[in-house]
Design an enzyme around this catalytic site. Sequence first.
Site, PDB file in Angstrom:
ATOM      1  CG  ASN A  13      -1.880   1.080   1.310  1.00 47.37           C
ATOM      2  OD1 ASN A  13      -1.585   2.187   0.902  1.00 47.37           O
ATOM      3  ND2 ASN A  13      -3.047   0.800   1.853  1.00 47.37           N
ATOM      4  N   GLY A  15       0.105   4.441  -0.209  1.00 50.10           N
ATOM      5  CA  GLY A  15      -0.368   5.540   0.641  1.00 50.10           C
ATOM      6  C   GLY A  15       0.091   5.332   2.073  1.00 50.10           C
ATOM      7  CG  ASP A  69      -3.822  -5.718   9.863  1.00 50.57           C
ATOM      8  OD1 ASP A  69      -3.730  -5.857   8.626  1.00 50.57           O
ATOM      9  OD2 ASP A  69      -4.871  -5.956  10.483  1.00 50.57           O
ATOM     10  CG  PHE A 145      -4.725   4.865   1.539  1.00 50.37           C
ATOM     11  CD1 PHE A 145      -5.128   3.668   2.115  1.00 50.37           C
ATOM     12  CD2 PHE A 145      -3.851   5.669   2.258  1.00 50.37           C
ATOM     13  CE1 PHE A 145      -4.686   3.291   3.379  1.00 50.37           C
ATOM     14  CE2 PHE A 145      -3.397   5.293   3.517  1.00 50.37           C
ATOM     15  CZ  PHE A 145      -3.818   4.099   4.068  1.00 50.37           C
ATOM     16  N   GLY A 146      -8.084   4.527   0.597  1.00 49.30           N
ATOM     17  CA  GLY A 146      -9.083   3.757   1.352  1.00 49.30           C
ATOM     18  C   GLY A 146     -10.249   4.598   1.848  1.00 49.30           C
ATOM     19  CG  ASP A 148      -7.491   8.608   4.130  1.00 49.28           C
ATOM     20  OD1 ASP A 148      -7.670   8.256   5.312  1.00 49.28           O
ATOM     21  OD2 ASP A 148      -6.369   8.594   3.579  1.00 49.28           O
ATOM     22  NE  ARG A 175      -0.655   3.448   7.981  1.00 50.51           N
ATOM     23  CZ  ARG A 175      -1.932   3.686   7.626  1.00 50.51           C
ATOM     24  NH1 ARG A 175      -2.321   4.873   7.239  1.00 50.51           N
ATOM     25  NH2 ARG A 175      -2.820   2.708   7.653  1.00 50.51           N
TER      26      ARG A 175
HETATM   27  P1  ITT Z   1      -0.571  -4.209   3.341  1.00 51.90           P
HETATM   28  O1  ITT Z   1      -1.252  -5.343   4.082  1.00 51.90           O
HETATM   29  O2  ITT Z   1       0.166  -4.662   2.125  1.00 51.90           O
HETATM   30  O3  ITT Z   1       0.253  -3.331   4.253  1.00 51.90           O
HETATM   31  P2  ITT Z   1      -3.313  -3.185   3.024  1.00 51.90           P
HETATM   32  O4  ITT Z   1      -3.870  -1.986   2.323  1.00 51.90           O
HETATM   33  O5  ITT Z   1      -3.921  -4.520   2.708  1.00 51.90           O
HETATM   34  O6  ITT Z   1      -1.719  -3.215   2.765  1.00 51.90           O
HETATM   35  P3  ITT Z   1      -4.242  -3.495   5.715  1.00 51.90           P
HETATM   36  O7  ITT Z   1      -4.302  -4.981   5.660  1.00 51.90           O
HETATM   37  O8  ITT Z   1      -3.705  -2.864   6.963  1.00 51.90           O
HETATM   38  O9  ITT Z   1      -3.350  -2.898   4.554  1.00 51.90           O
HETATM   39  O10 ITT Z   1      -5.681  -2.973   5.324  1.00 51.90           O
HETATM   40  C1  ITT Z   1      -6.291  -1.968   5.971  1.00 51.90           C
HETATM   41  C2  ITT Z   1      -7.319  -1.338   5.057  1.00 51.90           C
HETATM   42  O11 ITT Z   1      -8.028  -0.391   5.878  1.00 51.90           O
HETATM   43  C3  ITT Z   1      -6.676  -0.535   3.937  1.00 51.90           C
HETATM   44  O12 ITT Z   1      -6.554  -1.267   2.745  1.00 51.90           O
HETATM   45  C4  ITT Z   1      -7.647   0.656   3.803  1.00 51.90           C
HETATM   46  O13 ITT Z   1      -8.731   0.315   2.967  1.00 51.90           O
HETATM   47  C5  ITT Z   1      -8.140   0.835   5.236  1.00 51.90           C
HETATM   48  N1  ITT Z   1      -7.287   1.811   5.935  1.00 51.90           N
HETATM   49  C6  ITT Z   1      -6.316   1.572   6.851  1.00 51.90           C
HETATM   50  N2  ITT Z   1      -5.708   2.702   7.232  1.00 51.90           N
HETATM   51  C7  ITT Z   1      -6.305   3.681   6.531  1.00 51.90           C
HETATM   52  C8  ITT Z   1      -6.124   5.065   6.436  1.00 51.90           C
HETATM   53  O14 ITT Z   1      -5.166   5.691   7.105  1.00 51.90           O
HETATM   54  N3  ITT Z   1      -6.910   5.746   5.610  1.00 51.90           N
HETATM   55  C9  ITT Z   1      -7.880   5.144   4.899  1.00 51.90           C
HETATM   56  N4  ITT Z   1      -8.120   3.841   4.899  1.00 51.90           N
HETATM   57  C10 ITT Z   1      -7.339   3.107   5.719  1.00 51.90           C
END
Ligand code: ITT
Length: 215
Positions: A13, A15, A69, A145-146, A148, A175
């Site tokens: 990820n 972002g 995570d 991302f995600g 946000d 984070r």
């Molecule tokens: P890695 O496991 O490869 O690190 P990932 O995106 O799959 O990447 P996670 O398993 O921690 O990471 O997934 C958490 C999800 O929660 C992430 O994909 C986002 O959709 C959401 N998320 C986590 N932190 C966020 C943030 O700061 N802002 C927005 N969405 C967030």
Amino acid sequence: MREHRRVWFLTSNKGKFREAQAVATASGLQLQMLAAPKIEIQSDNLSEIASYGAQEAAKRLGIPVVAEDAGLFIRSLNGFPGPYSSDVFKRLSNKGILKLMEGVSKRNAKFSSVAAFCAPSRKPRCFTGSVFGYIGLRPRGVGGFGFDPIFIPTKGDGRTFAQMTVREKNRLSHRAASFKKLSKWLLTVQANWLKTPLANDTAQNQPGCLRERLK
Ligand code: ITT
């Protein structure tokens, strides 16, 4: 010695990496992105997922690794999507979450992050950060991302995380909190690990080879 203050961060990820890197750099630690997804176990506990990911990668690679995570916990949905945030975002996206929240007036939520460090043959060490806020009525902003665009931190000025720069988000985010703690601990308590020759200084530890060993 300064050039050894580096550690691999296993994440796919970008972002997430950008935010963690800015925090670590400000503390004097350089994070290097190892662009592969962390090795995940099924668990409803962020610490277990992050620890396992870091431990398994450190074992397979023979070098210290950081994994994180994170998840969004919505109170009126009993903490959903929580540890399942990654999959839920892929399937429902923000639109789906807003649909689930239609007509719900109590929109409190929190983001949590667990950053785990693990050196080969050692136990992982976890650092946690959280930020409280609420879910907006519609998505706003194009940054981050995600989730946000739908998350408004309580201690902010009413903007969503997606309407903030990385620097602004890092003043408040889950984070930033977890990586601040991890960086401080690594640079002080565990400074010895950072003195080991850097993973990418050797041919077999180029990112491509490391990714192969994680397969
Ligand atoms: P890695 O496991 O490869 O690190 P990932 O995106 O799959 O990447 P996670 O398993 O921690 O990471 O997934 C958490 C999800 O929660 C992430 O994909 C986002 O959709 C959401 N998320 C986590 N932190 C966020 C943030 O700061 N802002 C927005 N969405 C967030």
